[in-house]
Design a protein around this motif. Structure first.
Motif: not given
Length: 192
Positions: A114-141
């Motif tokens: 359903s999504a084109g290559e461009k949209r899959l890359k946009e979703l990939g960037k958004a996924f990576q950014e959100r994932r990184a935020e969570e990993l940072k929040a979950l890590s030990v200070p």
């Protein structure tokens, strides 16, 4: 390195599977591996729910994430080597494996269609950014680094999960089997 959301999600799935293998074989520091698994699964689930699932029918997957979180919390609280730990680990593996199989056979192929290559890359960037935020929040200070110590000799303040993510970006082979110090060393070599 591929940055489309489907590649990123399936890469995380393979990492989770390797962490499960380490736990089943009782390799390395079990508590540290559980902490890494916990951080990765939570960050992955939040990134999917917040950035990938909106706009697609993934209600069932969200329910599976909730079930996995309950099992993850029980695993974190249990003591490695005990019957409770093994039982909880098996339940978690069964639950996550079912989710991964369903996601990779139904949801991701439908998204790709359903999504084109461009949209899959946009979703990939958004996924990576959100994932990184969570990993940072979950890590030990991070602890303050000692003064007067040469840069290479200072202990890394990054968690294993953070180092793993950097190693993933640097495409370091064998990273899923490396401990925190090995990852830090491999990253130093990759940067030099």
């Amino acid at each position: 390195m591929a940055t489309d959301v489907i590649t990123l999600i399936t890469k995380d799935h393979r990492t989770v599977e390797s962490l499960f293998e380490r736990l089943k074989k009782q390799q390395g520091d079990q508590k540290a591996t559980v902490a890494e698994l916990h951080a990765l699964l939570i960050a992955h689930a939040r990134a999917e729910e917040d950035r990938v699932y909106p706009g697609i029918d993934a209600h069932h997957s969200v329910e599976e994430h909730k079930q996995a979180e309950i099992l993850l919390d029980a695993l974190v609280r249990s003591q490695p080597g005990t019957p409770e730990f093994r039982k909880t680990l098996e339940e978690l593996i069964t639950s996550v494996t079912h989710h991964v199989e369903e996601e990779e056979s139904k949801i991701l192929p439908a998204l790709k269609k359903s999504a084109g290559e461009k949209r899959l890359k946009e979703l990939g960037k958004a996924f990576q950014e959100r994932r990184a935020e969570e990993l940072k929040a979950l890590s030990v200070p991070k602890q303050a680094k000692p003064t007067g110590v040469p840069k290479q000799a200072k202990p890394s303040g990054a968690t294993r999960a953070e180092l793993y993510e950097q190693a993933q970006k640097a495409d370091i082979p064998g990273r899923s089997q490396m401990g925190k110090e090995e990852l830090a060393e491999a990253l130093r070599h990759a940067k030099s």
